[in-house]
Design an enzyme around this catalytic site. Structure first.
Site, PDB file in Angstrom:
ATOM      1  NE  ARG A   1      49.857  67.447  27.237  1.00  0.00           N
ATOM      2  CZ  ARG A   1      50.809  67.506  26.309  1.00  0.00           C
ATOM      3  NH1 ARG A   1      50.480  67.625  25.041  1.00  0.00           N
ATOM      4  NH2 ARG A   1      52.083  67.452  26.649  1.00  0.00           N
TER       5      ARG A   1
ATOM      6  CD  GLU B   1      46.707  61.527  24.069  1.00  0.00           C
ATOM      7  OE1 GLU B   1      47.943  61.482  24.245  1.00  0.00           O
ATOM      8  OE2 GLU B   1      46.144  62.457  23.480  1.00  0.00           O
TER       9      GLU B   1
ATOM     10  CG  HIS C   1      49.213  63.553  21.505  1.00  0.00           C
ATOM     11  ND1 HIS C   1      48.826  63.639  22.810  1.00  0.00           N
ATOM     12  CD2 HIS C   1      49.911  64.701  21.261  1.00  0.00           C
ATOM     13  CE1 HIS C   1      49.272  64.769  23.353  1.00  0.00           C
ATOM     14  NE2 HIS C   1      49.929  65.435  22.414  1.00  0.00           N
TER      15      HIS C   1
END
Length: 308
Positions: A234, A263, A282
């Protein structure tokens, strides 16, 4: 006489693997779209009164839960549940589940893609070649054999990463307060020891209020000069400004990042100008196999709660 109306499961995404859809065939699936806002989710919850929410993108807040009084389970399409207000869910008697391990092979493989890219400067050499350069006489890659890998988190992903390290001849240190034992060849240590002794540090832990910005100016200063940092967990685990300073100064050799504090990653972003950072959006857990495994895992978790 019309058939009884099916109970609703909201999916925060545009689709779900067909195998997962089949598992949920007795429910009506409502797709929230790729980027549902909190307001979008509140409206959908009020309109459809779901018994379950499968979280692919975005999150589920207390406000969304209050708009869905018969909601019984929030199921993450993946492993990280930090986008779900678990405390609010617990207070309302709503189960929160994750598809544990479903994307472990994919994320572990992407971790190694980033480690290798950093150690061998794959991106930089590719760019130089395309510009017409031949750097054989001046370039030296980092050999990983004999270098120490430090894993922050020793769950399903961390253990897979450790197994590859063993095959490469790398000693492995790990820090995980929840690990009762470690695989052969992996030594459990405290975080300070891991930072001080690792040549490559790779993050595989959930984001919590306690470990936010665990990678900061102080922890970076404790790392070896020329170390590599990789994050497929994360973004909030890293203070990005402190990381950029460490990359710019040469304190770190390189960083491989698959997650970011905010994000989606929006340009212009300070990391875009950092040549020794390898970036991906990601997608560590995004493979066709993981898509099916996470979907069926999330669906099975919904059924386990609703069938109880």
């Amino acid at each position: 006489m019309s058939a009884a109306k099916k109970e609703v499961v909201i999916v925060t995404g545009v689709d779900l693997a067909q195998a997962a859809v089949e598992l949920l065939r007795d429910y009506e699936l409502v797709y929230a779209g790729a980027k549902p806002t909190e307001d979008d989710m509140v409206k959908l919850a009020q309109l459809h009164q779901p018994v379950a929410i499968i979280v692919r993108y975005g999150g589920v807040s207390a406000r969304v839960m209050d708009a869905a009084p018969i909601l019984r389970v929030i199921s993450k399409h993946g492993t990280g549940i930090d986008s779900i207000d678990s405390q609010a869910a617990q207070q309302r008697g709503i189960a929160v589940k994750a598809a544990a391990g479903a994307n472990a092979p994919a994320v572990a493989e992407h971790t190694w893609a980033l480690i290798m890219a950093c150690a061998k400067n794959v991106v930089g050499l590719d760019q130089r070649m395309r510009e017409g350069h031949w750097d054989k006489s001046t370039h030296k890659s980092l050999e990983l054999q004999g270098r120490t890998l430090g894993l922050v988190g020793l769950g399903a992903i961390g253990r897979r990463v450790a197994a590859v390290a063993a095959a490469l001849g790398m000693p492995v240190l790990a820090h995980d307060p929840y690990a009762k034992e470690a695989p052969q060849g992996v030594q459990l240590v405290d975080l300070d020891t891991l930072f001080a002794q690792s040549d490559v540090v790779s993050l595989h832990c959930p984001l919590t209020a306690e470990n936010k910005h665990m990678i900061n100016a102080q922890s970076l200063a404790r790392m070896k000069d020329g170390a590599i940092l990789v994050n497929t967990a994360r973004g909030g685990l890293i203070d990005e400004q402190a990381l950029i300073a460490a990359l710019d100064s040469g304190k770190l050799r390189a960083a491989g990042l698959d997650s970011f504090e905010k994000e989606p990653f929006t340009a212009p972003h300070p990391l875009q100008r950092v040549g020794n950072a390898v970036l991906s959006p990601h997608i560590g857990g995004v493979t066709s196999d993981a898509y099916i495994a996470m979907g069926t895992g999330a669906a099975s978790n919904v059924l386990a709660v609703l069938g109880a």
